[in-house]
Design a protein around this motif. Structure first.
Motif, PDB file in Angstrom:
ATOM      1  N   LEU A 126     -15.832   9.488  -8.832  1.00 23.75           N
ATOM      2  CA  LEU A 126     -16.670   9.294  -7.642  1.00 23.75           C
ATOM      3  C   LEU A 126     -16.369  10.319  -6.559  1.00 23.75           C
ATOM      4  CD1 LEU A 126     -16.499   5.390  -7.408  1.00 23.75           C
ATOM      5  CD2 LEU A 126     -18.423   6.783  -8.203  1.00 23.75           C
ATOM      6  N   GLY A 127     -15.463  11.234  -6.854  1.00 23.86           N
ATOM      7  CA  GLY A 127     -15.183  12.320  -5.929  1.00 23.86           C
ATOM      8  C   GLY A 127     -13.976  12.107  -5.033  1.00 23.86           C
ATOM      9  N   PHE A 128     -13.218  11.033  -5.214  1.00 25.96           N
ATOM     10  CA  PHE A 128     -12.034  10.800  -4.380  1.00 25.96           C
ATOM     11  C   PHE A 128     -10.878  11.688  -4.838  1.00 25.96           C
ATOM     12  CE2 PHE A 128     -14.382   6.819  -3.829  1.00 25.96           C
ATOM     13  CZ  PHE A 128     -14.337   6.681  -2.450  1.00 25.96           C
ATOM     14  N   LYS A 129     -10.240  12.321  -3.860  1.00 25.45           N
ATOM     15  CA  LYS A 129      -9.126  13.217  -4.161  1.00 25.45           C
ATOM     16  C   LYS A 129      -7.792  12.681  -3.644  1.00 25.45           C
ATOM     17  CE  LYS A 129     -12.062  17.345  -4.252  1.00 25.45           C
ATOM     18  NZ  LYS A 129     -12.295  18.699  -3.674  1.00 25.45           N
ATOM     19  N   GLU A 130      -7.823  11.962  -2.510  1.00 25.15           N
ATOM     20  CA  GLU A 130      -6.606  11.361  -1.979  1.00 25.15           C
ATOM     21  C   GLU A 130      -6.963  10.217  -1.051  1.00 25.15           C
ATOM     22  OE1 GLU A 130      -4.325  14.075   0.328  1.00 25.15           O
ATOM     23  OE2 GLU A 130      -6.051  14.822   1.468  1.00 25.15           O
ATOM     24  N   GLY A 131      -5.983   9.411  -0.729  1.00 26.36           N
ATOM     25  CA  GLY A 131      -6.203   8.273   0.143  1.00 26.36           C
ATOM     26  C   GLY A 131      -5.001   7.346   0.109  1.00 26.36           C
ATOM     27  N   PHE A 132      -5.224   6.068   0.389  1.00 24.86           N
ATOM     28  CA  PHE A 132      -4.167   5.066   0.343  1.00 24.86           C
ATOM     29  C   PHE A 132      -4.576   3.945  -0.614  1.00 24.86           C
ATOM     30  CE2 PHE A 132      -3.036   7.147   4.271  1.00 24.86           C
ATOM     31  CZ  PHE A 132      -1.647   7.059   4.304  1.00 24.86           C
ATOM     32  N   ARG A 133      -3.714   3.692  -1.555  1.00 24.88           N
ATOM     33  CA  ARG A 133      -3.958   2.597  -2.493  1.00 24.88           C
ATOM     34  C   ARG A 133      -3.483   1.293  -1.857  1.00 24.88           C
ATOM     35  NH1 ARG A 133      -2.187   1.874  -8.857  1.00 24.88           N
ATOM     36  NH2 ARG A 133      -2.106  -0.411  -8.841  1.00 24.88           N
ATOM     37  N   VAL A 134      -4.381   0.319  -1.775  1.00 24.45           N
ATOM     38  CA  VAL A 134      -4.052  -0.994  -1.227  1.00 24.45           C
ATOM     39  C   VAL A 134      -4.271  -2.030  -2.324  1.00 24.45           C
ATOM     40  CG1 VAL A 134      -4.553  -2.690   0.567  1.00 24.45           C
ATOM     41  CG2 VAL A 134      -4.846  -0.250   1.076  1.00 24.45           C
ATOM     42  N   ASP A 135      -3.197  -2.665  -2.767  1.00 29.61           N
ATOM     43  CA  ASP A 135      -3.296  -3.693  -3.806  1.00 29.61           C
ATOM     44  C   ASP A 135      -3.536  -5.043  -3.133  1.00 29.61           C
ATOM     45  OD1 ASP A 135      -2.413  -2.680  -6.726  1.00 29.61           O
ATOM     46  OD2 ASP A 135      -1.406  -1.486  -5.195  1.00 29.61           O
ATOM     47  N   VAL A 136      -4.757  -5.527  -3.198  1.00 26.39           N
ATOM     48  CA  VAL A 136      -5.152  -6.713  -2.429  1.00 26.39           C
ATOM     49  C   VAL A 136      -4.422  -7.979  -2.857  1.00 26.39           C
ATOM     50  CG1 VAL A 136      -7.439  -5.748  -1.964  1.00 26.39           C
ATOM     51  CG2 VAL A 136      -7.109  -7.264  -3.954  1.00 26.39           C
ATOM     52  N   ASP A 137      -3.895  -7.998  -4.080  1.00 25.43           N
ATOM     53  CA  ASP A 137      -3.255  -9.207  -4.596  1.00 25.43           C
ATOM     54  C   ASP A 137      -1.738  -9.080  -4.709  1.00 25.43           C
ATOM     55  OD1 ASP A 137      -3.554  -7.262  -6.529  1.00 25.43           O
ATOM     56  OD2 ASP A 137      -4.203  -8.617  -8.120  1.00 25.43           O
ATOM     57  N   VAL A 138      -1.167  -8.047  -4.078  1.00 27.10           N
ATOM     58  CA  VAL A 138       0.283  -7.829  -4.129  1.00 27.10           C
ATOM     59  C   VAL A 138       0.843  -7.784  -2.715  1.00 27.10           C
ATOM     60  CG1 VAL A 138       2.145  -6.325  -4.908  1.00 27.10           C
ATOM     61  CG2 VAL A 138       0.035  -6.509  -6.264  1.00 27.10           C
ATOM     62  N   PRO A 139       1.712  -8.732  -2.335  1.00 27.43           N
ATOM     63  CA  PRO A 139       2.290  -8.695  -0.992  1.00 27.43           C
ATOM     64  C   PRO A 139       3.289  -7.554  -0.859  1.00 27.43           C
ATOM     65  CG  PRO A 139       3.343 -10.410  -2.281  1.00 27.43           C
ATOM     66  CD  PRO A 139       2.208  -9.873  -3.117  1.00 27.43           C
TER      67      PRO A 139
ATOM     68  N   TYR B  67       0.840  -1.198   0.000  1.00 23.75           N
ATOM     69  CA  TYR B  67       0.000   0.000   0.000  1.00 23.75           C
ATOM     70  C   TYR B  67       0.874   1.247   0.000  1.00 23.75           C
ATOM     71  CZ  TYR B  67       0.851   1.053   4.977  1.00 23.75           C
ATOM     72  OH  TYR B  67       1.431   1.382   6.175  1.00 23.75           O
ATOM     73  N   GLY B  68       0.284   2.352  -0.404  1.00 19.94           N
ATOM     74  CA  GLY B  68       0.995   3.630  -0.422  1.00 19.94           C
ATOM     75  C   GLY B  68       0.026   4.766  -0.710  1.00 19.94           C
ATOM     76  N   ARG B  69       0.532   5.974  -0.649  1.00 25.52           N
ATOM     77  CA  ARG B  69      -0.299   7.160  -0.872  1.00 25.52           C
ATOM     78  C   ARG B  69      -0.878   7.176  -2.290  1.00 25.52           C
ATOM     79  NH1 ARG B  69      -2.462  10.709   2.896  1.00 25.52           N
ATOM     80  NH2 ARG B  69      -1.068  10.818   4.700  1.00 25.52           N
ATOM     81  N   TRP B  70      -2.125   7.664  -2.387  1.00 26.84           N
ATOM     82  CA  TRP B  70      -2.785   7.817  -3.686  1.00 26.84           C
ATOM     83  C   TRP B  70      -3.346   9.224  -3.787  1.00 26.84           C
ATOM     84  CZ3 TRP B  70      -7.720   9.279  -5.025  1.00 26.84           C
ATOM     85  CH2 TRP B  70      -8.084   9.081  -6.377  1.00 26.84           C
ATOM     86  N   SER B  71      -3.156   9.847  -4.940  1.00 28.30           N
ATOM     87  CA  SER B  71      -3.723  11.173  -5.196  1.00 28.30           C
ATOM     88  C   SER B  71      -4.453  11.150  -6.529  1.00 28.30           C
ATOM     89  CB  SER B  71      -2.624  12.250  -5.230  1.00 28.30           C
ATOM     90  OG  SER B  71      -1.984  12.354  -3.979  1.00 28.30           O
ATOM     91  N   ALA B  72      -5.487  11.954  -6.624  1.00 30.58           N
ATOM     92  CA  ALA B  72      -6.294  11.994  -7.845  1.00 30.58           C
ATOM     93  C   ALA B  72      -5.458  12.430  -9.047  1.00 30.58           C
ATOM     94  CB  ALA B  72      -7.472  12.941  -7.655  1.00 30.58           C
ATOM     95  N   ASN B  73      -5.723  11.803 -10.168  1.00 27.53           N
ATOM     96  CA  ASN B  73      -5.041  12.136 -11.410  1.00 27.53           C
ATOM     97  C   ASN B  73      -5.782  13.283 -12.098  1.00 27.53           C
ATOM     98  OD1 ASN B  73      -4.151  12.102 -14.206  1.00 27.53           O
ATOM     99  ND2 ASN B  73      -3.263  10.084 -13.771  1.00 27.53           N
TER     100      ASN B  73
END
Length: 417
Positions: free
Chosen positions: A211-224, A196-202
């Motif tokens: 959907l209105g998301f501007k920032e958050g944390f990206r969590v890749d469920v299938d990547v250790p 996981y790591g920081r995510w910002s809107a493109n």
């Protein structure tokens, strides 16, 4: 000759039935007397605390053996056995060293021992352990509570074998090899298991942006996470955990910095809440571990370590000032899901673990129930933080018993003939 015959005739006249009855009565009396002495043991009747809930262990992934080690009582030993290690072990994180930090009950914590109801859980023998698991790699994978357990094991072994090499195998945060035995133990830090790591809107937009998301944390469920991705292929024995960061609004604010889940590089739409994301991560990580596991390796998953905040969460003035273990009623008051209190996290996480690990081949190390009772064993104000540390455990302390349980079950599992 006549005298001998008279004596023989006299013995034959004793009735057999009354004699057998007398012997039977004496045997029953002896058994009852011993039972009464055992039940009146003052240590058990006056100095023990118990928890009466059924264990979470699923029969499909239960550890071998007939005893339920998670069901028992804490017993206070007025004359305890010699401490397995003390505050001089340099690997103990400063905030967990309750003896050096002069916590009022720091030494008292070493006097409590866990007694399962139907068997015993002895302190594991570190010399025997080092010898039995020569040429073995042992990895702890998880958050800081798994580091708590890792440090406990290291300090116990270091007390009897001081020749160690410090290194970081397979991306570990820290690790040591006991040179005289070629036994390596390592800790791989990972908060969510998944990457996981920081995510910002493109600026060019996208599904999440629409959907209105501007920032958050990206969590890749299938990547250790890379810190432990190489661990299954390197270690012979693995102990995993996750949970605390999944219910951490201070880290992943559901509004300002929510968890945004991705699968195969694309966002999961519609967005899912953290508990559903946890299920997805566990599913994929279990598959990854089993696919990449070293042949013959043994894998454990430790159940959730409970917190003991009272009067609010860590950032709401919550404290843990108790100096004695909890009663069953107090345990339920703090942890019952019906109360939806500050500390229900432990039992919530365990529900997800049991679902994901069913028929997985993992051995479950159930430490939740025994640990829920020990509200007295956290660093509290001696941890050196601005708030009470009611999450981690003092060392020496409760996590030493986790390792007793771990080693007990490990010794019951067939490993390298």
């Amino acid at each position: 000759m006549a005298a001998r015959d008279d004596h023989h005739n006299h013995v034959k006249k004793i009735p057999l039935f009354p004699l057998l009855s007398l012997l039977c009565f004496a045997s029953i009396f002896l058994v009852l007397s011993l039972s009464r002495k055992t039940s009146s043991n003052p240590l058990i009747s006056h100095q023990s605390f118990q928890f009466g809930e059924n264990p979470v262990t699923d029969p499909n992934v239960a550890l071998s053996g007939t005893c339920d080690y998670s069901d028992g009582v804490w017993i206070y030993d007025h004359e305890p056995r010699p401490a397995r290690y003390d505050g001089s072990c340099k690997e103990i994180f400063k905030g967990w060293n309750c003896i050096s930090n002069n916590k009022s009950n720091g030494w008292e914590l070493t006097k409590w021992r866990w007694k399962p109801r139907l068997c015993d859980l002895p302190l594991f023998d570190p010399v025997y352990f080092l010898d039995k698991y020569r040429n073995t790699n042992i990895g702890f994978v998880g958050d800081s509570l798994n580091r708590n357990m890792f440090v406990s094991l290291f300090c116990t072994l270091k007390r009897v074998s001081s020749e160690v090499k410090k290194w970081r195998p397979a991306g570990a945060d820290r690790g040591f090899t006991f040179l005289n035995y070629n036994l390596t133990i390592a800790y791989h830090r990972t908060n969510l298991l998944a990457s996981y790591g920081r995510w910002s809107a493109n600026a060019n937009g996208g599904m999440l942006e629409s959907l209105g998301f501007k920032e958050g944390f990206r969590v890749d469920v299938d990547v250790p996470e890379g810190t432990w991705a190489g661990a299954p292929a390197f270690h012979d024995i693995l102990i995993f955990n996750t949970g605390h960061w999944w219910w951490a609004p201070s880290k992943f604010d559901p509004v300002k910095s929510p968890m945004l889940f991705f699968k195969k590089g694309h966002p999961v739409i519609p967005p899912i809440p953290p508990d559903v994301g946890l299920d997805m991560v566990l599913k994929h990580m279990v598959l990854f571990i089993e696919k990449n596991l070293r042949p013959g390796a043994i894998k454990f998953f430790r159940t959730q370590s409970p917190r003991h905040f009272e009067g609010g969460d860590w950032n709401q003035g919550g404290t843990c000032q108790r100096l004695q273990p909890l009663s069953p009623e107090q345990v339920e008051g703090l942890f019952s899901l019906k109360n939806n209190g500050t500390n229900v996290e432990a039992r919530l996480v365990n529900r997800h673990l049991m679902k994901a690990l069913k028929r997985s081949g993992f051995h479950i190390l159930d430490i939740t129930h025994m640990s829920e009772i020990r509200a007295d064993a956290h660093p509290s104000t001696s941890g050196g933080k601005k708030h009470d540390d009611c999450m981690h455990w003092c060392l020496p302390g409760v996590t030493d018993t986790w390792n007793d349980l771990f080693v007990k079950h490990l010794n019951n599992i067939k490993f390298r003939d």
